[in-house]
Design an enzyme around this catalytic site. Structure first.
Site, PDB file in Angstrom:
ATOM      1  N   CYS A  31       0.837  -1.201   0.000  1.00 61.12           N
ATOM      2  CA  CYS A  31       0.000   0.000   0.000  1.00 61.12           C
ATOM      3  C   CYS A  31       0.872   1.250   0.000  1.00 61.12           C
ATOM      4  CB  CYS A  31      -0.921  -0.016   1.218  1.00 61.12           C
ATOM      5  SG  CYS A  31      -1.858   1.507   1.404  1.00 61.12           S
ATOM      6  N   CYS A  65      -0.272   4.082   2.241  1.00 61.77           N
ATOM      7  CA  CYS A  65      -0.029   3.869   3.666  1.00 61.77           C
ATOM      8  C   CYS A  65       1.443   4.114   4.002  1.00 61.77           C
ATOM      9  CB  CYS A  65      -0.374   2.437   4.076  1.00 61.77           C
ATOM     10  SG  CYS A  65      -1.913   1.837   3.407  1.00 61.77           S
ATOM     11  N   ASP A  66       2.360   3.627   3.161  1.00 65.43           N
ATOM     12  CA  ASP A  66       3.774   3.572   3.535  1.00 65.43           C
ATOM     13  C   ASP A  66       4.676   4.467   2.699  1.00 65.43           C
ATOM     14  OD1 ASP A  66       3.013   1.584   5.349  1.00 65.43           O
ATOM     15  OD2 ASP A  66       3.209   0.033   3.820  1.00 65.43           O
TER      16      ASP A  66
END
Ligand SMILES: Cc1cc2nc3c(=O)[nH]c(=O)nc-3n(C[C@H](O)[C@H](O)[C@H](O)COP(=O)(O)OP(=O)(O)OC[C@H]3O[C@@H](n4cnc5c(N)ncnc54)[C@H](O)[C@@H]3O)c2cc1C
Length: 331
Positions: free
Chosen positions: A158, A161-162
């Protein structure tokens, strides 16, 4: 037991917890929605609009995959686009405002209980005449050495997300579909360089995404290639890439690897209860599955298109069908 709203709508959480009590066989609901992505939240919202007693069960946090999309430009009503996080939050808030009860609970099994359905969850059992399944699909794994070992050391599924952690670093994205190209574009705004590694010599992503990716100077396309190993001891240091056309093996130095090679449906918990195709739930146009009283919506369904628009459309129909089913049983 945790309400889905506890962090979003202070004060509402307690009300919902009191209303719901604990999940137990004695604690019946007219409809149980499984999964709190856009499909699940919309199905629960529509169920409330039909004045049904509905509870929404989500194993992680409401929002699902929509919350991982960087920018959504194809959802009607937002001509300038909207971030995935904000859209997911708006959908969740709308369900909360409609009075949807939502609990953080993983559903582990669904089975017949006389003329109703019994759901075994991490927070207890619950029975209901109607179930709407909206459990989506999970990222597919590469299954190469280093992938699971470096899961918390630079391997990600993701970018939204990261990706933040890779400012001014070098990363690789694996895949050639919409998700991979979307993530490569997003990461190219953060990282100094992005390798997009694809096993074919052309992308599968939609044309507008391809055009955007090709226009980025810091995205390098690694064609006809597969990742055979993710290198590094504690942190990702590189990827080993095998070129299928030239037989060449190359090590690319990267700080992070984003794997975006499709999804597998979250249907393992259903066993052989429902008819599936490649693991995705088969429904008719009413979103009815092969079992009476069980409906499905969104990415978990066998459908030609997996988008937010299709997920919410499915969900509205599934809630309508669940309502018809519940009413018919009331006599
Ligand atoms: C990077 C990226 C970009 C995207 N961009 C776009 C875009 O621009 N436009 C667009 O229309 N679509 C886009 N999509 C696709 C879109 O996000 C999905 O189609 C949509 O989120 C599907 O919603 P869903 O509710 O069906 O499933 P999901 O969002 O996957 O939600 C399923 C939920 O069910 C929960 N769950 C699973 N199993 C259980 C269980 N056993 N018990 C309880 N809960 C469970 C999960 O935790 C999850 O919250 C994008 C997707 C990605 C990954």
């Amino acid at each position: 037991m945790v309400s889905c709203y506890s962090q979003v709508t202070p004060g509402v959480a307690d009300t919902h917890l009191r209303e719901v009590g604990i999940l137990s066989v004695g604690n019946k609901h007219e409809v149980v929605v499984v999964g709190g992505g856009v499909a699940g939240c919309t199905a629960a919202l529509y169920s409330r609009r039909y004045a049904l007693d509905v509870v929404l069960l989500e194993k992680a946090a409401p929002g699902g995959l929509t919350a991982t999309a960087s920018h959504i430009e194809n959802y009607p009503g937002f001509p300038e686009g909207i971030s995935g996080v904000e859209l997911a939050e708006r959908v969740r808030q709308q369900a909360a405002n409609a009075g949807v009860k939502c609990i953080i609970a993983e559903v582990r099994k669904l089975q017949r209980d006389n003329d109703a359905w019994l759901l075994e969850t991490s927070e207890g059992d619950v029975t209901t005449p109607a179930v709407i399944i909206a459990t989506g699909a999970s990222p597919r794994k590469l299954n190469v050495p280093g992938e699971s070992e470096l899961r918390s050391g630079g391997v990600s599924y993701c970018a939204t997300c990261d990706g933040f952690f890779y400012r001014d670093r070098v990363v690789a994205v694996v895949g050639g579909g919409n998700t991979a190209v979307d993530e490569a574009i997003y990461l190219s705004d953060i990282a100094t360089k992005v390798y997009l590694i694809h096993r074919r010599d052309e992308l599968r992503a939609e044309a507008y995404l391809q055009q955007r990716a090709f226009a980025r100077d810091n995205i390098e396309f690694v064609w006809n290639s597969i990742v055979t190993e993710i290198l590094g001891s504690d942190l990702v240091e590189g990827v080993r890439v095998y070129n299928k056309k030239t037989d060449a093996q190359t090590d690319l130095a990267v700080d992070g690897v984003f794997i975006a090679i499709g999804h597998v449906p979250n249907t393992g918990w259903l066993g052989d209860l429902l008819e599936l195709k490649d693991g995705f739930i088969i429904t008719d146009k009413y979103m009815a599955t092969s079992q009476p009283g069980i409906f499905a919506a969104g990415d978990v369904r066998d459908t030609p298109l997996r988008q937010i628009t299709t997920a919410v459309g499915d969900a509205a129909i599934a809630a309508y069908s669940a309502y018809q089913y519940v009413v018919s049983r009331r006599g």
